[in-house]
Design an enzyme around this catalytic site. Structure first.
Site, PDB file in Angstrom:
ATOM      1  N   ALA A   1      11.844  -2.558   2.368  1.00  0.00           N
ATOM      2  CA  ALA A   1      11.850  -1.102   2.179  1.00  0.00           C
ATOM      3  C   ALA A   1      11.438  -0.762   0.755  1.00  0.00           C
ATOM      4  O   ALA A   1      11.841  -1.431  -0.198  1.00  0.00           O
ATOM      5  CB  ALA A   1      13.237  -0.548   2.472  1.00  0.00           C
ATOM      6  N   LYS A   2      10.649   0.279   0.636  1.00  0.00           N
ATOM      7  CA  LYS A   2      10.180   0.720  -0.682  1.00  0.00           C
ATOM      8  C   LYS A   2      11.100   1.860  -1.149  1.00  0.00           C
ATOM      9  O   LYS A   2      10.823   3.041  -0.919  1.00  0.00           O
ATOM     10  CB  LYS A   2       8.722   1.172  -0.589  1.00  0.00           C
ATOM     11  CG  LYS A   2       7.992   1.276  -1.922  1.00  0.00           C
ATOM     12  CD  LYS A   2       6.515   1.532  -1.705  1.00  0.00           C
ATOM     13  CE  LYS A   2       5.762   1.701  -3.009  1.00  0.00           C
ATOM     14  NZ  LYS A   2       5.630   0.456  -3.781  1.00  0.00           N
TER      15      LYS A   2
END
Length: 300
Positions: A152-153
């Site tokens: 996940a960013k």
């Protein structure tokens, strides 16, 4: 930063200087937001966004790990990106979509805070410059995969990147290289990393890294060039003995690494495989490789 005329916020185009948030915005305090970095390039058919659908898909995944329900569909945000590029009249540039918990409540539990969405674009050249960069293996390791979601960013992840970047600066380097919790090579502060050894292209396995969209693109481009490539664990010793090393990412694109902690890589120059991949990547994003035309969303 060179500003442009408009920013898209919560469904509306507003003047750049009026794109503001409250000081008690939840994500501003706790880092619980998600974002993307996307580029668009000039082509002979007008501006084209590189792998827009894949970036927006990852944005929704990143938001989901925070139980953040984006109040727009994926298609809505893709259309918003196109609308914004049209409005600012740029031929090429960088796109930053971000979703964040807004102003409503404080405390670590974000549920109950509104979910806000914004998209900005601006002109941005080569993030690390055009020449091979001097790097430093940071004293800070990449975030442990059991502490978060590496794929996940998330906004808060980048405190780790900031510390590594400052560490590189303090060691007179342009950029950092982070190891994982087992001592293997992970990635840069904002880039994935590749090495070449005996003609084979190698990149770290998933698990402690952000599996980048540019990283995936280069693996596919390597196949077209008939370059053998694989994912593997890479030790610090193996990295230092590599024939070539380079960073990849939306901002960095393909950036050769000239030295690691004073050890020259490829005599401090861009190696032949790095150069071939960089050239094909450049041709691809400018719409000159029909085989990968599906990666481009044209601004019409």
């Amino acid at each position: 930063m060179q500003t442009v005329s408009k920013i898209w916020m919560d469904g509306k185009l507003i003047p750049w200087e009026k794109a503001q948030i409250h000081v008690l915005t939840h994500t501003f305090h706790y880092g619980g937001g998600a974002f993307e970095g996307i580029r668009f390039y000039e082509t002979n058919k007008g501006p084209a966004v590189f792998r827009l659908t894949d970036h927006i898909k990852r944005l929704f995944y990143s938001a989901s790990v925070l139980d953040m329900k984006i109040p727009h569909s994926r298609k809505d945000l893709e259309n918003a990106v196109i609308k914004l590029i049209k409005a600012v009249k740029l031929k090429s540039g960088y796109i930053r979509p971000i979703v964040y918990y807004g102003y409503e409540k404080m405390g670590l539990d974000p549920i109950g805070s509104p979910v806000n969405t914004a998209i900005a674009v601006w002109p941005w050249g080569a993030y690390l410059g055009e020449k091979p960069v001097k790097t430093h293996i940071s004293k800070f390791i990449r975030i442990h995969p059991s502490s978060t979601y590496p794929e996940a960013k998330l906004c808060g992840h980048y405190v780790n990147s900031i510390l590594a970047s400052l560490d590189a600066r303090h060691n007179n380097a342009k950029e950092a290289i982070l190891l994982d919790y087992k001592g293997n090579v992970a990635e840069g502060p904002g880039e994935n990393i590749f090495m070449v050894k005996n003609g084979v292209l190698i990149t770290p396995k998933k698990g402690s890294i952000l599996s980048g969209i540019t990283r995936d693109s280069l693996k596919q481009l390597a196949k077209k060039l008939k370059i053998q490539n694989k994912e593997a664990l890479i030790s610090k010793k193996e990295l230092l003995s590599a024939d070539e090393v380079f960073f990849s990412g939306t901002a960095a694109e393909v950036t050769a690494i000239g030295s690691i902690d004073g050890k020259k890589i490829s005599n401090g120059k861009m190696g032949p495989i790095t150069s071939s991949l960089k050239d094909l990547f450049t041709e691809t994003v400018h719409g000159r490789v029909p085989e990968f035309k599906n990666w481009l969303t044209y601004v019409k």
